[in-house]
Design an enzyme around this catalytic site. Structure first.
Site, PDB file in Angstrom:
ATOM      1  N   HIS A 123      -1.116   0.571   4.658  1.00  0.00           N
ATOM      2  CA  HIS A 123       0.169  -0.017   4.295  1.00  0.00           C
ATOM      3  C   HIS A 123       0.189  -0.209   2.773  1.00  0.00           C
ATOM      4  O   HIS A 123      -0.311  -1.213   2.264  1.00  0.00           O
ATOM      5  CB  HIS A 123       0.377  -1.355   5.004  1.00  0.00           C
ATOM      6  CG  HIS A 123       0.434  -1.235   6.493  1.00  0.00           C
ATOM      7  ND1 HIS A 123       1.566  -0.805   7.158  1.00  0.00           N
ATOM      8  CD2 HIS A 123      -0.503  -1.465   7.450  1.00  0.00           C
ATOM      9  CE1 HIS A 123       1.326  -0.789   8.459  1.00  0.00           C
ATOM     10  NE2 HIS A 123       0.079  -1.178   8.657  1.00  0.00           N
ATOM     11  N   LYS A 193     -22.782  -2.981   6.527  1.00  0.00           N
ATOM     12  CA  LYS A 193     -23.902  -2.343   5.831  1.00  0.00           C
ATOM     13  C   LYS A 193     -24.898  -1.829   6.862  1.00  0.00           C
ATOM     14  O   LYS A 193     -25.076  -2.444   7.918  1.00  0.00           O
ATOM     15  CB  LYS A 193     -24.592  -3.345   4.899  1.00  0.00           C
ATOM     16  CG  LYS A 193     -23.731  -3.817   3.751  1.00  0.00           C
ATOM     17  CD  LYS A 193     -24.496  -4.773   2.870  1.00  0.00           C
ATOM     18  CE  LYS A 193     -23.633  -5.251   1.700  1.00  0.00           C
ATOM     19  NZ  LYS A 193     -24.363  -6.208   0.831  1.00  0.00           N
TER      20      LYS A 193
END
Length: 208
Positions: A123, A193
């Site tokens: 967006h 991660k």
């Protein structure tokens, strides 16, 4: 004879549950199958749920899509025809939200637990002179999400646009994945991660 023995060994609850599951699979094949791009055998879709533009959704065999799921294909915002592909033996649990404006591919034997969001849509917000609602601005041309075979996605995780998750990887609960995750890895966090990766030379998991 074998069928009668199986029925004898089941409780009344199990029998009604089996009948319910059979009817759900039957509806997926002969009702949803009329509208989807394809619908594999013995796949099940449980109501209530929301589905938009099912002709762009391709479901393979032995898929389970639980209640509360949103399969939301968005058209008219990409140069290519959007395509949402769900592989063999995939389970998509309650309240998962998948938005596909361009290309979302889910491999075989994938487990997507409850509350997960998978989106290939952005967006844009950079144009401050644009008075339109930011939520109504959609950019997805060329975007993708690719989830490899045998991936496990933990509860409440969010998979962002333009991400590839390699096969046999695990995504921790409530993680936000905004970059590629290599195969045979465990990743978690916001942003996610890689915490450890399988080493085939050592035949063991290596912490990173």
């Amino acid at each position: 004879m074998r069928i009668l023995i199986k029925i004898k060994n089941k409780s009344l609850y199990d029998i009604f549950n089996s009948i319910g599951s059979y009817l759900v699979r039957l509806k997926a094949r002969f009702f949803y199958g009329l509208f989807f791009g394809s619908m594999g055998k013995k796949s099940a879709i449980y109501k209530p749920l929301f589905i938009s533009h099912p002709q762009h959704i391709f479901v393979k065999d032995f898929v389970s899509i639980r209640n509360g799921v949103r399969l939301e294909v968005i058209t008219g915002h990409s140069k290519s025809v959007p395509r949402l592909t769900i592989g063999h033996n995939v389970n998509i649990e309650q309240n998962v939200h998948i938005i596909c404006g361009s290309r979302v591919t889910i491999g075989d034997n994938v487990s997507i637990t409850g509350g997960v969001a998978i989106v290939d849509v952005n967006h844009p917000h950079e144009d401050v002179d644009d008075k339109s609602k930011i939520g109504s601005r959609i950019q997805c041309d060329g975007n993708y999400v690719e989830i490899g075979d045998n991936v496990f996605i933990g509860f409440g995780a969010i998979i962002m646009p333009n991400v590839k998750i390699g096969r046999n990887s695990v995504i921790g609960a409530h993680s936000v994945v905004n970059h590629d995750i290599p195969e045979f890895s465990v990743a978690a966090g916001t942003p996610a991660k890689v915490l450890k990766k399988y080493c085939f030379e050592l035949k063991d998991w290596k912490k990173l």
